[in-house]
Motif scaffolding. Sequence first.
Motif, PDB file in Angstrom:
ATOM      1  N   GLN A  32      75.878  66.620  26.611  1.00 19.38           N
ATOM      2  CA  GLN A  32      76.768  65.523  26.995  1.00 19.38           C
ATOM      3  C   GLN A  32      75.996  64.216  26.899  1.00 19.38           C
ATOM      4  OE1 GLN A  32      80.152  65.701  28.155  1.00 19.38           O
ATOM      5  NE2 GLN A  32      79.918  67.723  27.233  1.00 19.38           N
ATOM      6  N   ILE A  33      76.615  63.236  26.276  1.00 18.09           N
ATOM      7  CA  ILE A  33      76.058  61.887  26.227  1.00 18.09           C
ATOM      8  C   ILE A  33      76.960  60.985  27.074  1.00 18.09           C
ATOM      9  CG2 ILE A  33      74.853  62.231  24.029  1.00 18.09           C
ATOM     10  CD1 ILE A  33      77.148  60.749  22.628  1.00 18.09           C
ATOM     11  N   PRO A  34      76.520  59.758  27.368  1.00 23.92           N
ATOM     12  CA  PRO A  34      77.258  58.912  28.308  1.00 23.92           C
ATOM     13  C   PRO A  34      78.523  58.272  27.736  1.00 23.92           C
ATOM     14  CG  PRO A  34      75.339  57.753  27.526  1.00 23.92           C
ATOM     15  CD  PRO A  34      75.257  59.144  26.970  1.00 23.92           C
ATOM     16  N   ILE A  35      79.475  59.109  27.376  1.00 24.64           N
ATOM     17  CA  ILE A  35      80.752  58.615  26.860  1.00 24.64           C
ATOM     18  C   ILE A  35      81.769  58.603  27.998  1.00 24.64           C
ATOM     19  CG2 ILE A  35      82.683  59.130  25.308  1.00 24.64           C
ATOM     20  CD1 ILE A  35      80.680  60.310  23.353  1.00 24.64           C
ATOM     21  N   THR A  51      72.656  58.006  32.821  1.00 26.43           N
ATOM     22  CA  THR A  51      72.426  59.302  33.467  1.00 26.43           C
ATOM     23  C   THR A  51      73.583  59.650  34.396  1.00 26.43           C
ATOM     24  OG1 THR A  51      70.017  59.023  33.311  1.00 26.43           O
ATOM     25  CG2 THR A  51      70.839  60.638  34.921  1.00 26.43           C
ATOM     26  N   ILE A  52      74.047  58.684  35.169  1.00 29.74           N
ATOM     27  CA  ILE A  52      75.189  58.916  36.064  1.00 29.74           C
ATOM     28  C   ILE A  52      76.409  59.355  35.257  1.00 29.74           C
ATOM     29  CG2 ILE A  52      76.859  57.763  37.592  1.00 29.74           C
ATOM     30  CD1 ILE A  52      74.416  56.088  38.623  1.00 29.74           C
ATOM     31  N   ARG A  53      76.717  58.657  34.175  1.00 29.64           N
ATOM     32  CA  ARG A  53      77.894  59.011  33.363  1.00 29.64           C
ATOM     33  C   ARG A  53      77.763  60.431  32.809  1.00 29.64           C
ATOM     34  NH1 ARG A  53      82.469  58.019  34.063  1.00 29.64           N
ATOM     35  NH2 ARG A  53      82.563  60.245  33.933  1.00 29.64           N
ATOM     36  N   VAL A  54      76.585  60.769  32.289  1.00 26.85           N
ATOM     37  CA  VAL A  54      76.374  62.112  31.742  1.00 26.85           C
ATOM     38  C   VAL A  54      76.584  63.163  32.827  1.00 26.85           C
ATOM     39  CG1 VAL A  54      74.631  63.693  30.818  1.00 26.85           C
ATOM     40  CG2 VAL A  54      74.866  61.400  29.846  1.00 26.85           C
ATOM     41  N   LYS A  80      65.651  59.267  25.011  1.00 28.57           N
ATOM     42  CA  LYS A  80      65.245  58.450  23.866  1.00 28.57           C
ATOM     43  C   LYS A  80      63.844  57.885  24.090  1.00 28.57           C
ATOM     44  CE  LYS A  80      66.739  54.737  20.858  1.00 28.57           C
ATOM     45  NZ  LYS A  80      67.760  53.739  20.597  1.00 28.57           N
ATOM     46  N   ASP A  81      63.498  57.630  25.366  1.00 26.66           N
ATOM     47  CA  ASP A  81      62.193  57.046  25.685  1.00 26.66           C
ATOM     48  C   ASP A  81      61.656  57.676  26.971  1.00 26.66           C
ATOM     49  OD1 ASP A  81      59.986  55.445  26.276  1.00 26.66           O
ATOM     50  OD2 ASP A  81      61.008  53.589  25.709  1.00 26.66           O
ATOM     51  N   MET A  82      60.527  58.352  26.889  1.00 25.69           N
ATOM     52  CA  MET A  82      59.950  59.010  28.047  1.00 25.69           C
ATOM     53  C   MET A  82      59.526  58.008  29.125  1.00 25.69           C
ATOM     54  SD  MET A  82      59.707  62.036  29.167  1.00 25.69           S
ATOM     55  CE  MET A  82      59.654  63.261  27.888  1.00 25.69           C
ATOM     56  N   LYS A  83      59.456  56.735  28.779  1.00 21.39           N
ATOM     57  CA  LYS A  83      59.171  55.715  29.793  1.00 21.39           C
ATOM     58  C   LYS A  83      60.300  55.640  30.816  1.00 21.39           C
ATOM     59  CE  LYS A  83      56.378  52.889  26.722  1.00 21.39           C
ATOM     60  NZ  LYS A  83      56.337  51.682  25.893  1.00 21.39           N
ATOM     61  N   ASP A  84      61.482  56.151  30.466  1.00 14.87           N
ATOM     62  CA  ASP A  84      62.626  56.172  31.383  1.00 14.87           C
ATOM     63  C   ASP A  84      62.614  57.383  32.317  1.00 14.87           C
ATOM     64  OD1 ASP A  84      63.784  53.810  30.454  1.00 14.87           O
ATOM     65  OD2 ASP A  84      64.955  54.852  28.924  1.00 14.87           O
ATOM     66  N   PHE A  85      61.599  58.246  32.194  1.00 17.88           N
ATOM     67  CA  PHE A  85      61.592  59.509  32.923  1.00 17.88           C
ATOM     68  C   PHE A  85      61.751  59.334  34.434  1.00 17.88           C
ATOM     69  CE2 PHE A  85      59.546  62.977  35.201  1.00 17.88           C
ATOM     70  CZ  PHE A  85      60.234  64.066  34.684  1.00 17.88           C
ATOM     71  N   SER A  86      60.988  58.455  35.051  1.00 15.14           N
ATOM     72  CA  SER A  86      61.057  58.343  36.520  1.00 15.14           C
ATOM     73  C   SER A  86      62.407  57.787  36.978  1.00 15.14           C
ATOM     74  CB  SER A  86      59.908  57.507  37.079  1.00 15.14           C
ATOM     75  OG  SER A  86      60.006  56.176  36.649  1.00 15.14           O
ATOM     76  N   LYS A  87      62.979  56.847  36.237  1.00 13.57           N
ATOM     77  CA  LYS A  87      64.300  56.314  36.593  1.00 13.57           C
ATOM     78  C   LYS A  87      65.370  57.391  36.426  1.00 13.57           C
ATOM     79  CE  LYS A  87      63.154  51.575  35.359  1.00 13.57           C
ATOM     80  NZ  LYS A  87      63.381  50.494  34.414  1.00 13.57           N
ATOM     81  N   PHE A  88      65.287  58.137  35.317  1.00 12.62           N
ATOM     82  CA  PHE A  88      66.196  59.260  35.109  1.00 12.62           C
ATOM     83  C   PHE A  88      66.049  60.271  36.239  1.00 12.62           C
ATOM     84  CE2 PHE A  88      65.327  63.653  33.884  1.00 12.62           C
ATOM     85  CZ  PHE A  88      66.631  64.144  33.853  1.00 12.62           C
ATOM     86  N   ASN A  89      64.818  60.611  36.572  1.00 13.26           N
ATOM     87  CA  ASN A  89      64.541  61.625  37.582  1.00 13.26           C
ATOM     88  C   ASN A  89      65.096  61.226  38.947  1.00 13.26           C
ATOM     89  OD1 ASN A  89      63.364  64.215  37.504  1.00 13.26           O
ATOM     90  ND2 ASN A  89      61.685  63.481  38.766  1.00 13.26           N
ATOM     91  N   ASP A  90      65.047  59.951  39.276  1.00 14.51           N
ATOM     92  CA  ASP A  90      65.599  59.473  40.551  1.00 14.51           C
ATOM     93  C   ASP A  90      67.097  59.769  40.637  1.00 14.51           C
ATOM     94  OD1 ASP A  90      63.145  58.530  41.432  1.00 14.51           O
ATOM     95  OD2 ASP A  90      63.540  56.453  40.849  1.00 14.51           O
ATOM     96  N   ILE A  91      67.825  59.510  39.569  1.00 17.02           N
ATOM     97  CA  ILE A  91      69.271  59.775  39.554  1.00 17.02           C
ATOM     98  C   ILE A  91      69.527  61.280  39.545  1.00 17.02           C
ATOM     99  CG2 ILE A  91      71.435  59.482  38.256  1.00 17.02           C
ATOM    100  CD1 ILE A  91      70.348  56.851  39.495  1.00 17.02           C
TER     101      ILE A  91
END
Length: 126
Positions: A32-35, A51-54, A80-91
């Motif tokens: 699922q992508i954020p559509i 992440t929330i939408r997905v 797309k970018d592992m630099k987003d990992f911690s923000k993704f992980n929080d959600i």
Amino acid sequence: MKEVIYSEKAPKPIGPYSQAVKVGDTLYISGQIPIDPKTNEIVGKNIEEQTIRVLENIKSVLEKSGYTLNDVVMTFVFLKDMKDFSKFNDIYSKYFTEKPPARVTVEVSRLPRDALIEIALIAQKT
């Protein structure tokens, strides 16, 4: 017996695949992508919003199938970018609060419709 699952509250597939397939007590949800299911457009300008939408799309498919997030046993996360990992992980951690599933998280060069994230998963009724 293979059962195809479709939820009106999740985006329509953008290719020749099903939103989910149930075999026995196991549910396989396609990536699922954020559509936004109402507009069929990518939503969110950052990893948190996407992440929330997905995860909301995933919840819709799970609910249509009679499953919940607690039934998820494995997720496959593509960033797309592992630099987003911690923000993704929080959600992500707000959705999987008890006994989180096993998970694979990888960085990829590109995702459909230039999304920042895609998540696929397996759920199991016990």
